[in-house]
Write a protein that holds these residues in place. Structure first.
Motif, PDB file in Angstrom:
ATOM      1  N   PHE A  60       0.634  -1.223  -0.140  1.00 27.43           N
ATOM      2  CA  PHE A  60       0.107   0.115  -0.104  1.00 27.43           C
ATOM      3  C   PHE A  60       1.035   1.111   0.033  1.00 27.43           C
ATOM      4  O   PHE A  60       0.399   2.422  -0.144  1.00 27.43           O
ATOM      5  N   ASP A  61       2.123   1.233   0.042  1.00 30.83           N
ATOM      6  CA  ASP A  61       3.102   2.183  -0.028  1.00 30.83           C
ATOM      7  C   ASP A  61       4.216   1.849  -0.799  1.00 30.83           C
ATOM      8  O   ASP A  61       5.103   0.911  -0.323  1.00 30.83           O
ATOM      9  N   PHE A  62       4.529   2.222  -1.939  1.00 28.28           N
ATOM     10  CA  PHE A  62       5.654   1.967  -2.560  1.00 28.28           C
ATOM     11  C   PHE A  62       6.684   2.831  -2.760  1.00 28.28           C
ATOM     12  O   PHE A  62       7.857   2.953  -3.363  1.00 28.28           O
ATOM     13  N   SER A  63       6.609   4.003  -1.801  1.00 31.68           N
ATOM     14  CA  SER A  63       7.375   5.208  -2.050  1.00 31.68           C
ATOM     15  C   SER A  63       8.891   4.654  -1.726  1.00 31.68           C
ATOM     16  O   SER A  63       9.703   5.580  -2.562  1.00 31.68           O
ATOM     17  N   ALA A  64       9.300   3.981  -0.964  1.00 29.98           N
ATOM     18  CA  ALA A  64      10.587   3.574  -0.838  1.00 29.98           C
ATOM     19  C   ALA A  64      11.368   2.813  -1.799  1.00 29.98           C
ATOM     20  O   ALA A  64      12.443   2.672  -1.910  1.00 29.98           O
ATOM     21  N   ILE A  65      10.628   2.189  -2.927  1.00 27.43           N
ATOM     22  CA  ILE A  65      11.117   1.565  -3.912  1.00 27.43           C
ATOM     23  C   ILE A  65      10.758   2.125  -5.214  1.00 27.43           C
ATOM     24  O   ILE A  65      11.030   1.573  -6.261  1.00 27.43           O
ATOM     25  N   MET A 100      -5.288  -1.078  -7.179  1.00 28.08           N
ATOM     26  CA  MET A 100      -5.227   0.269  -7.663  1.00 28.08           C
ATOM     27  C   MET A 100      -3.842   1.152  -7.256  1.00 28.08           C
ATOM     28  O   MET A 100      -3.483   1.718  -7.926  1.00 28.08           O
ATOM     29  N   HIS A 101      -3.414   1.050  -5.910  1.00 25.55           N
ATOM     30  CA  HIS A 101      -2.376   1.809  -5.608  1.00 25.55           C
ATOM     31  C   HIS A 101      -1.133   1.066  -6.284  1.00 25.55           C
ATOM     32  O   HIS A 101      -0.170   2.077  -6.919  1.00 25.55           O
ATOM     33  N   VAL A 102      -0.985  -0.306  -6.429  1.00 21.36           N
ATOM     34  CA  VAL A 102       0.186  -0.856  -7.353  1.00 21.36           C
ATOM     35  C   VAL A 102      -0.007  -0.064  -8.695  1.00 21.36           C
ATOM     36  O   VAL A 102       1.155   0.414  -9.369  1.00 21.36           O
ATOM     37  N   ALA A 103      -1.187  -0.266  -9.453  1.00 24.02           N
ATOM     38  CA  ALA A 103      -1.391   0.182 -10.895  1.00 24.02           C
ATOM     39  C   ALA A 103      -1.101   1.654 -10.923  1.00 24.02           C
ATOM     40  O   ALA A 103      -0.553   2.212 -11.843  1.00 24.02           O
ATOM     41  N   GLU A 104      -1.655   2.743 -10.093  1.00 25.82           N
ATOM     42  CA  GLU A 104      -1.440   3.918 -10.009  1.00 25.82           C
ATOM     43  C   GLU A 104      -0.172   4.290 -10.047  1.00 25.82           C
ATOM     44  O   GLU A 104       0.242   5.214 -10.766  1.00 25.82           O
ATOM     45  N   THR A 105       0.742   3.566  -9.292  1.00 24.28           N
ATOM     46  CA  THR A 105       2.217   4.113  -9.073  1.00 24.28           C
ATOM     47  C   THR A 105       2.865   3.643 -10.232  1.00 24.28           C
ATOM     48  O   THR A 105       3.698   4.571 -11.027  1.00 24.28           O
TER      49      THR A 105
END
Length: 223
Positions: A60-65, A100-105
């Motif tokens: 739910f949070d890909f900011s680190a990668i 959707m979080h993964v896809a939007e990123t």
């Protein structure tokens, strides 16, 4: 002079599950795939010169990668949970919100990406069953993101590849039903090889948004 094939770098999610593992195995064998990134919560157990793995706990949070997620041409999204025995809010979060979080990123970081989503037979946002509604909303909202292409796969019964480590144990007892089911209802039965090859063959298509039932998956696999 022979035209050089375009680079095909893919991201695979769910590689520690049956579908994701099967897609990974097929991509590792394919001469059409140049580089593979798998994003998992735990190691998938595979090594290969064209394979890179990121272990990341929070989908739910890909900011680190995020810095490692650019330069890819497709995402084969095979991550998901069964709705059986799962609270409705949890199922919505793990199916719709996470996807959707993964896809939007990824759509923000890769403007020419094809997104392949493994959904399920009977999916319908306006259907009677809650899981079908959630899957249907996910399918529909994925098509609205700025991907180059979106393909929603509805495979039904999938026959695993030989040697899969993460195939459900009950498949070895029911695989004998596959040819019978395929003969009676071909739209609901495909092999893991067909599902994986169909995903790989989406590179041959251009600017499409499609729902693929069993027969469509089999046809695309043969291209």
């Amino acid at each position: 002079m022979e035209k050089k094939r375009a680079q095909h770098n893919v991201i695979i999610t769910g590689a520690t599950g049956m579908v994701g593992e099967g897609v990974l195995m097929r991509c590792l064998e394919s001469e059409e795939i140049d580089a593979i990134l798998v994003i998992n919560r735990k190691p998938c157990g595979y090594t290969h010169p064209k394979l890179k793995e990121i272990i990341h706990a929070d989908f739910f949070d890909f900011s680190a990668i995020e810095s490692q997620l650019s330069g890819y041409h497709a995402c084969f999204f095979c991550l998901g949970i069964s709705s059986v025995g799962v609270d409705g809010e949890v199922y919505y979060k793990m199916t719709y919100t996470l996807t959707m979080h993964v896809a939007e990123t990824l759509s923000r970081l890769n403007n020419d990406m094809t997104f392949c989503y493994v959904s399920g037979g009977g999916t319908n946002e306006n259907g009677r069953l809650k899981w079908a509604q959630v899957k249907g909303k996910t399918e529909n909202d994925l098509t609205r993101l700025p991907f180059y292409q979106v393909f929603n796969f509805r495979p039904g019964f999938i026959k695993p590849l030989p040697g899969q480590k993460y195939a459900h144990k009950f498949y070895k007892y029911i695989n004998w039903l596959f040819p019978i089911g395929r003969a009676i209802y071909p739209n609901g039965f495909c092999t893991m090889a067909e599902l994986s090859d169909a995903m790989i063959h989406t590179f041959k298509h251009h600017n499409e948004r499609r729902v693929l039932e069993g027969k469509d998956i089999i046809a695309l696999a043969k291209e």
